[in-house]
Design a protein around this motif. Structure first.
Motif, PDB file in Angstrom:
ATOM      1  N   ARG A 269      -6.554  -5.748   0.137  1.00  0.00           N
ATOM      2  CA  ARG A 269      -7.065  -6.989  -0.448  1.00  0.00           C
ATOM      3  C   ARG A 269      -7.490  -6.818  -1.899  1.00  0.00           C
ATOM      4  N   GLU A 270      -8.232  -5.745  -2.194  1.00  0.00           N
ATOM      5  CA  GLU A 270      -8.786  -5.593  -3.531  1.00  0.00           C
ATOM      6  C   GLU A 270      -7.706  -5.357  -4.590  1.00  0.00           C
ATOM      7  N   GLU A 271      -6.508  -4.954  -4.167  1.00  0.00           N
ATOM      8  CA  GLU A 271      -5.411  -4.725  -5.117  1.00  0.00           C
ATOM      9  C   GLU A 271      -4.354  -5.818  -5.055  1.00  0.00           C
ATOM     10  N   LYS A 272      -4.627  -6.883  -4.302  1.00  0.00           N
ATOM     11  CA  LYS A 272      -3.706  -8.021  -4.185  1.00  0.00           C
ATOM     12  C   LYS A 272      -2.338  -7.584  -3.645  1.00  0.00           C
ATOM     13  N   ILE A 273      -2.374  -6.736  -2.629  1.00  0.00           N
ATOM     14  CA  ILE A 273      -1.150  -6.321  -1.941  1.00  0.00           C
ATOM     15  C   ILE A 273      -1.145  -6.967  -0.569  1.00  0.00           C
ATOM     16  N   TYR A 274      -0.071  -7.695  -0.261  1.00  0.00           N
ATOM     17  CA  TYR A 274       0.034  -8.463   0.973  1.00  0.00           C
ATOM     18  C   TYR A 274       1.233  -7.976   1.788  1.00  0.00           C
ATOM     19  N   GLN A 275       1.190  -8.275   3.081  1.00  0.00           N
ATOM     20  CA  GLN A 275       2.300  -7.923   3.946  1.00  0.00           C
ATOM     21  C   GLN A 275       2.850  -9.169   4.612  1.00  0.00           C
ATOM     22  N   ARG A 276       4.161  -9.288   4.604  1.00  0.00           N
ATOM     23  CA  ARG A 276       4.833 -10.433   5.227  1.00  0.00           C
ATOM     24  C   ARG A 276       4.595 -10.412   6.721  1.00  0.00           C
ATOM     25  N   GLN A 277       4.174 -11.548   7.271  1.00  0.00           N
ATOM     26  CA  GLN A 277       3.940 -11.659   8.699  1.00  0.00           C
ATOM     27  C   GLN A 277       5.265 -11.705   9.446  1.00  0.00           C
ATOM     28  N   ASP A 278       5.220 -11.419  10.738  1.00  0.00           N
ATOM     29  CA  ASP A 278       6.441 -11.479  11.560  1.00  0.00           C
ATOM     30  C   ASP A 278       7.064 -12.863  11.461  1.00  0.00           C
ATOM     31  N   ARG A 279       8.370 -12.876  11.404  1.00  0.00           N
ATOM     32  CA  ARG A 279       9.075 -14.168  11.321  1.00  0.00           C
ATOM     33  C   ARG A 279       9.241 -14.748  12.704  1.00  0.00           C
TER      34      ARG A 279
END
Length: 279
Positions: A269-279
């Motif tokens: 969160r603190e580095e603005k890195i996100y992960q794509r949720q399952d499709r």
């Protein structure tokens, strides 16, 4: 008697007409960029390129193709540095790379690559982590001059001290000096770093998905977009990411208010890195 608009209002009209002309003639769409930023940059362009009005600048743009790259220098932001915000790259190295190592092949997209500093930072990081050989990197920008500079990989020597310190703080496992040599009055980065790189013109405003990525890094680009254009870009990233793929944004950018926020989970969160949720 019809009231004549103030000079400020006339400027606003001329700017909107200029942006419309830029889109219709050359398909570069800045119409939904944050207007305060666009207006400031166009004023600078008008003054430094020697035009009395935005309408005069528009006329030159429509009838003199050589004006396009000159104007794009002002409208596209080309300020970056290698391993900028080192904690972001340390998080990529320590948190994201372990997941990427589970893939037999990888695709990484650096969107809005500017002069290439972010691209080379990631290629060096991937080389140090043993991932470079299995990775294709896509470096895209709307500015052809920026792409040419990125492909050349030559930077002023006086920037190398900052680059070197950033690399160290980002957890670099080697000396940055191993990747460049002094040449052409600057630091020329190893051509081998570009071996797996595809440089391409691509607009987040008008272009479509072109591949399935495991990592997309697009930092300090969307801060110049309005909300609708941010949503457009984030939708493009969502559709471009593989299952459980990663998206890195700039320190001042966020998914929080996007209509696509539910498609991603905070990863670092603190580095603005996100992960794509399952499709």
């Amino acid at each position: 008697m019809t009231e004549i608009g103030t000079p400020e209002k006339v400027d606003d009209i001329e700017i909107r007409l200029l942006l419309e002309a830029l889109f219709l003639k050359y398909h570069y769409d800045f119409r939904n960029y944050a207007m305060a930023s666009v207006k400031r940059r166009l004023k600078q362009a008008r003054e430094q390129l020697g035009f009395a009005t935005f309408s005069a600048l528009q006329e030159s743009l429509l009838h003199e193709p050589a004006m396009l790259p000159k104007l794009l220098r002002y409208l596209t932001v080309q300020v970056s540095e290698m391993f900028r915000n080192p904690s972001y790259f340390r998080a990529i190295r320590e948190k994201v790379v372990p997941h990427l190592k589970t893939y037999p092949t990888l695709k990484v997209w650096v969107a809005g690559c500017s002069g290439g500093e972010e691209l080379y930072s990631l290629v060096i990081l991937f080389r140090e982590e043993g991932l470079e050989e299995r990775t294709i990197f896509y470096a895209t920008d709307i500015n052809q001059e920026a792409l040419q500079a990125a492909e050349a990989g030559i930077y002023p020597l006086d920037r190398l001290q900052l680059f070197t310190e950033n690399h160290r703080k980002a957890g670099g496992k080697t000396s940055l000096s191993e990747y460049y040599q002094a040449a052409y009055g600057g630091a020329s980065f190893d051509k081998g770093l570009r071996r797996n790189v595809v440089f391409s013109d691509h607009s987040l405003v008008t272009d479509a998905v072109f591949g399935e990525m495991q990592l997309i890094s697009c930092r300090n680009v969307m801060i110049y977009f309005d909300r609708g254009l941010q949503d457009r870009a984030l939708g493009l990233f969502k559709d471009s990411l593989a299952r459980k793929g990663f998206l890195g944004l700039g320190a001042k950018e966020s998914l929080r208010f996007s209509k696509h926020a539910g498609e991603f989970a905070d990863f670092v969160r603190e580095e603005k890195i996100y992960q794509r949720q399952d499709r």
